[in-house]
Design a protein around this motif. Structure first.
Motif, mmCIF file in Angstrom:
data_model
loop_
_atom_site.group_PDB
_atom_site.id
_atom_site.type_symbol
_atom_site.label_atom_id
_atom_site.label_comp_id
_atom_site.label_asym_id
_atom_site.label_seq_id
_atom_site.Cartn_x
_atom_site.Cartn_y
_atom_site.Cartn_z
ATOM 1 N N ASP A 53 -1.961 -34.889 -8.551
ATOM 2 C CA ASP A 53 -2.653 -35.286 -9.777
ATOM 3 C C ASP A 53 -3.053 -36.758 -9.775
ATOM 4 O OD1 ASP A 53 -2.381 -32.696 -10.762
ATOM 5 O OD2 ASP A 53 -0.535 -33.172 -11.838
ATOM 6 N N ASN A 54 -2.396 -37.570 -8.966
ATOM 7 C CA ASN A 54 -2.726 -38.998 -8.886
ATOM 8 C C ASN A 54 -3.991 -39.265 -8.083
ATOM 9 O OD1 ASN A 54 -0.372 -40.070 -10.250
ATOM 10 N ND2 ASN A 54 0.793 -39.457 -8.458
ATOM 11 N N ILE A 55 -4.445 -38.299 -7.322
ATOM 12 C CA ILE A 55 -5.614 -38.475 -6.461
ATOM 13 C C ILE A 55 -6.887 -38.414 -7.298
ATOM 14 C CG2 ILE A 55 -6.909 -37.472 -4.531
ATOM 15 C CD1 ILE A 55 -4.184 -36.439 -3.461
ATOM 16 N N GLN A 56 -7.745 -39.417 -7.144
ATOM 17 C CA GLN A 56 -8.984 -39.506 -7.928
ATOM 18 C C GLN A 56 -10.114 -38.648 -7.365
ATOM 19 O OE1 GLN A 56 -9.174 -41.336 -10.905
ATOM 20 N NE2 GLN A 56 -6.968 -41.327 -10.523
ATOM 21 N N ASP A 57 -10.271 -38.624 -6.059
ATOM 22 C CA ASP A 57 -11.346 -37.862 -5.432
ATOM 23 C C ASP A 57 -11.042 -36.365 -5.548
ATOM 24 O OD1 ASP A 57 -12.304 -36.392 -2.758
ATOM 25 O OD2 ASP A 57 -13.710 -38.022 -3.224
ATOM 26 N N GLN A 58 -11.921 -35.635 -6.223
ATOM 27 C CA GLN A 58 -11.656 -34.224 -6.520
ATOM 28 C C GLN A 58 -11.516 -33.376 -5.262
ATOM 29 O OE1 GLN A 58 -11.002 -33.011 -9.724
ATOM 30 N NE2 GLN A 58 -10.232 -31.323 -8.486
ATOM 31 N N ASN A 59 -12.337 -33.607 -4.254
ATOM 32 C CA ASN A 59 -12.231 -32.832 -3.011
ATOM 33 C C ASN A 59 -10.894 -33.074 -2.326
ATOM 34 O OD1 ASN A 59 -14.778 -31.613 -3.210
ATOM 35 N ND2 ASN A 59 -15.768 -33.366 -2.238
ATOM 36 N N LYS B 38 -0.456 -37.948 1.397
ATOM 37 C CA LYS B 38 0.574 -37.843 2.430
ATOM 38 C C LYS B 38 1.977 -37.712 1.845
ATOM 39 C CE LYS B 38 -2.192 -39.857 6.054
ATOM 40 N NZ LYS B 38 -2.549 -41.008 6.829
ATOM 41 N N ILE B 39 2.239 -38.389 0.743
ATOM 42 C CA ILE B 39 3.548 -38.248 0.100
ATOM 43 C C ILE B 39 3.675 -36.857 -0.525
ATOM 44 C CG2 ILE B 39 5.052 -39.042 -1.758
ATOM 45 C CD1 ILE B 39 4.060 -41.866 -1.236
ATOM 46 N N ALA B 40 2.617 -36.394 -1.167
ATOM 47 C CA ALA B 40 2.637 -35.064 -1.780
ATOM 48 C C ALA B 40 2.943 -33.996 -0.744
ATOM 49 C CB ALA B 40 1.301 -34.777 -2.464
ATOM 50 N N LEU B 41 2.305 -34.073 0.416
ATOM 51 C CA LEU B 41 2.560 -33.093 1.467
ATOM 52 C C LEU B 41 3.977 -33.216 2.014
ATOM 53 C CD1 LEU B 41 -0.757 -32.982 3.528
ATOM 54 C CD2 LEU B 41 0.038 -31.391 1.794
ATOM 55 N N ALA B 42 4.441 -34.448 2.177
ATOM 56 C CA ALA B 42 5.788 -34.656 2.707
ATOM 57 C C ALA B 42 6.848 -34.085 1.765
ATOM 58 C CB ALA B 42 6.041 -36.143 2.938
ATOM 59 N N LYS B 43 6.620 -34.238 0.466
ATOM 60 C CA LYS B 43 7.598 -33.758 -0.525
ATOM 61 C C LYS B 43 7.301 -32.332 -0.993
ATOM 62 C CE LYS B 43 9.250 -36.532 -3.598
ATOM 63 N NZ LYS B 43 9.403 -37.457 -4.733
ATOM 64 N N GLU B 44 6.125 -31.825 -0.592
ATOM 65 C CA GLU B 44 5.633 -30.528 -1.082
ATOM 66 C C GLU B 44 5.673 -30.497 -2.610
ATOM 67 O OE1 GLU B 44 7.606 -27.291 0.915
ATOM 68 O OE2 GLU B 44 6.653 -27.778 2.825
ATOM 69 N N ASP B 45 5.078 -31.547 -3.217
ATOM 70 C CA ASP B 45 5.106 -31.745 -4.667
ATOM 71 C C ASP B 45 3.675 -31.771 -5.207
ATOM 72 O OD1 ASP B 45 5.314 -32.673 -7.279
ATOM 73 O OD2 ASP B 45 6.857 -34.156 -6.795
ATOM 74 N N LEU B 46 3.284 -30.674 -5.841
ATOM 75 C CA LEU B 46 1.926 -30.558 -6.385
ATOM 76 C C LEU B 46 1.608 -31.621 -7.422
ATOM 77 C CD1 LEU B 46 1.702 -26.687 -6.825
ATOM 78 C CD2 LEU B 46 0.343 -28.061 -5.254
ATOM 79 N N SER B 47 2.596 -32.061 -8.189
ATOM 80 C CA SER B 47 2.340 -33.018 -9.261
ATOM 81 C C SER B 47 1.828 -34.355 -8.721
ATOM 82 C CB SER B 47 3.588 -33.234 -10.114
ATOM 83 O OG SER B 47 4.599 -33.895 -9.381
ATOM 84 N N ILE B 48 2.184 -34.700 -7.503
ATOM 85 C CA ILE B 48 1.705 -35.954 -6.918
ATOM 86 C C ILE B 48 0.204 -35.881 -6.649
ATOM 87 C CG2 ILE B 48 1.919 -37.530 -4.943
ATOM 88 C CD1 ILE B 48 4.888 -36.704 -4.817
#
Length: 70
Positions: free
Chosen positions: A50-56, A38-48
């Motif tokens: 990378d913190n997600i563990q679940d590949q899907n 949700k933070i990645a989408l809000a900031k439109e930041d692809l690098s965030i």
């Protein structure tokens, strides 16, 4: 206090503040992944994503940001 309510409150605060450290404090990995997403989408930041563990979920994060930028 209801656990779901607490989780939703933490995620809302994390997104509003764009603060990944709030996500880091979550114990449940699924909740962490959702918070990062949700933070990645809000900031439109692809690098965030990378913190997600679940590949899907990580792939969905990348797609969501790419589509949001189009």
């Amino acid at each position: 206090m209801d656990n779901l309510f607490c989780y939703e409150a933490f995620v809302k605060a994390a997104v509003e503040k764009e603060d990944l450290s709030i996500c880091d404090k979550m114990q449940d990995q699924n909740h962490k992944d959702d918070c990062y997403y949700k933070i990645a989408l809000a900031k439109e930041d692809l690098s965030i994503c990378d913190n997600i563990q679940d590949q899907n979920y990580k792939d969905s994060c990348y797609r969501g940001i790419v589509l949001a930028k189009d």
